[in-house]
Design an enzyme around this catalytic site. Structure first.
Site, PDB file in Angstrom:
ATOM      1  CB  SER A 193      35.932  63.421  -9.045  1.00  0.00           C
ATOM      2  OG  SER A 193      36.905  62.522  -8.542  1.00  0.00           O
ATOM      3  CE1 TYR A 208      39.286  64.859 -13.038  1.00  0.00           C
ATOM      4  CE2 TYR A 208      39.638  64.037 -10.807  1.00  0.00           C
ATOM      5  CZ  TYR A 208      38.928  64.023 -11.988  1.00  0.00           C
ATOM      6  OH  TYR A 208      37.846  63.165 -12.122  1.00  0.00           O
ATOM      7  CE  LYS A 212      36.081  66.244 -12.461  1.00  0.00           C
ATOM      8  NZ  LYS A 212      34.970  66.311 -13.436  1.00  0.00           N
ATOM      9  CB  ILE A 241      34.646  54.791 -12.862  1.00  0.00           C
ATOM     10  CG1 ILE A 241      33.894  55.366 -11.653  1.00  0.00           C
ATOM     11  CG2 ILE A 241      33.728  53.915 -13.710  1.00  0.00           C
ATOM     12  CD1 ILE A 241      33.261  54.351 -10.742  1.00  0.00           C
ATOM     13  CB  THR A 243      36.415  56.214 -17.520  1.00  0.00           C
ATOM     14  OG1 THR A 243      37.543  56.841 -16.869  1.00  0.00           O
ATOM     15  CG2 THR A 243      35.230  56.195 -16.576  1.00  0.00           C
TER      16      THR A 243
END
Length: 304
Positions: A193, A208, A212, A241, A243
Site C-alpha cells: 500500500s 497497518y 505494509k 481504492i 474496496t
C-alpha cells in the site's frame, strides 16, 4: 526505431473483441465475449495454462486479481480466504469466468494465511493436483482500528501484523516452494500500500502502515534470494481504492471520502478494476525483467 509491445494487428483483435466488463453485485465482471484470438493477441501478457493462488480472494482486490488472471487465460485460479463459503460477489465472478470458455476455472479454498503449516499443505495439494504453480498474489489483509499511536495495544498490533506481515510471507513462501518443486518460473505479487511508503494524512493506523512497509521490504529481499530460481517477487502499492475495507471506514466516518479523494490528482478514489492491468503485467512474461520493485498506483497521491 523501437517496436511496440503489442503489434497493430494484435491491437485490432483487442478492439474487435474487447474483454469488456459488466457490473453485478458490486463486482465488475469480465464479458463472456473473450475468445482464443484475444489470448493470442495478448502476446507476452497472456497467462495461458498457468495456475495461480490468490489470498484474500473472496472479495476486494484479491477477487479483482483472480478475475484479471482468469481473463488473461490462466487455467485455474485458486482463491484462498477465511470464510467457510465464498460470498455472492465471488460466486458471480466464478460464473463470469466460466462464460469465458476453455478450461479456465475459478476455485475457492477456505484457508487462514496465519497458519503456516496448514497453508503450506493446502498450496502443495493445489500444486500437486494441477501439476504446477506459476503465480501467487498475496492480497489478504486487514486495516485494524484507527486510533492514536499512543493508544494501540499489543494485541491490536499483533492482530494486524499477523495477517498483513506473517500471512503475506507465509503465502509467498508456500507458493515459492511449489514453484521450486516443479522447477517453473514464477511471479509473486505482494499487495502492499502507499501506506507503506508515506504517512496517510488524517488516517491514524500505525500498525497497518508499518505492516505494509514490511511487505515492500519483504518483496525486495525475497526477490534477491529467489532470482536465481527464476522466481520474480514484486510489491504493488495501491492508493485509496473503493474496496469493502475502505467502504466500511467511510460508512462510519463519511468525511474520509473527501479527505482521501482530495489528496489525489484525480480528486477521487480508485476503482478495484483499475488495478487489473498492472496485476496482469506483473504476473505475465511481459514483466520478465521486473523484480524487487514496488509499483505505485495511487492516482498521484504520493507525487505531491
Amino acid at each position: 526505431m523501437l517496436k511496440p509491445i503489442i503489434s497493430r494487428s494484435s491491437l485490432a483483435i483487442l478492439r474487435r473483441s474487447p474483454i469488456s466488463s459488466i457490473y453485478k453485485s458490486g463486482v465488475r465482471l469480465t464479458s463472456s465475449r473473450s475468445t482464443p484470438a484475444i489470448q493470442e493477441g495478448l502476446g507476452d501478457f497472456a497467462l495461458t495454462d498457468r495456475v495461480a493462488i490468490v489470498t484474500g480472494g473472496n472479495r476486494g482486490l484479491g477477487l479483482e486479481a483472480a478475475l484479471a488472471l482468469s481473463a488473461a487465460g490462466s487455467r485455474a485460479v485458486y482463491c484462498l480466504d477465511l470464510p467457510e463459503k465464498p460470498g455472492e460477489n465471488w460466486n458471480a465472478a466464478r460464473q463470469s469466468v466460466a462464460k469465458l470458455g476453455g478450461a479456465r476455472r475459478l476455485e475457492y479454498v477456505t484457508a487462514d494465511v496465519r497458519d503456516q503449516k496448514t497453508l503450506f499443505k493446502t498450496v502443495e495439494e493445489i500444486a500437486t493436483k494441477e501439476g504446477r504453480m506459476d503465480i501467487c498474489v498475496a492480497a489478504a489483509g486487514i486495516s485494524g482500528a484507527a486510533r492514536s499511536c499512543l493508544e494501540y495495544t499489543e494485541e491490536e498490533l499483533e492482530e494486524v501484523h499477523d495477517v498483513n506481515f506473517k500471512g503475506v510471507f507465509f503465502s509467498a513462501q508456500a507458493a515459492a516452494r511449489q514453484m521450486v518443486r516443479f522447477q517453473l518460473p514464477g511471479s509473486i505479487i505482494l499487495l502492499a500500500s502507499i501506506a507503506g511508503s508515506v504517512a496517510l494524512k488524517h488516517t491514524p493506523i500505525l500498525p497497518y502502515n508499518t505492516s505494509k512497509a514490511a511487505v515492500i521490504q519483504m518483496a525486495r529481499v525475497m526477490a534477491c534470494e529467489l532470482a536465481q530460481k527464476n522466481i520474480r517477487v514484486n510489491s504493488l502499492s495501491p492508493g485509496f481504492i473503493e474496496t469493502p475495507m475502505t467502504k466500511a471506514v467511510i460508512s462510519v466516518q463519511p468525511e474520509f471520502q473527501s479527505i482521501w479523494s482530495e489528496q489525489s490528482f484525480m480528486n477521487r478514489l480508485g476503482k478495484p478494476h483499475e488495478l487489473r492491468g498492472i496485476m496482469t503485467w506483473l504476473a505475465s512474461d511481459a514483466s520478465s525483467f521486473c523484480t524487487g520493485s514496488n509499483i505505485i498506483v495511487d492516482g498521484g497521491y504520493t507525487a505531491w
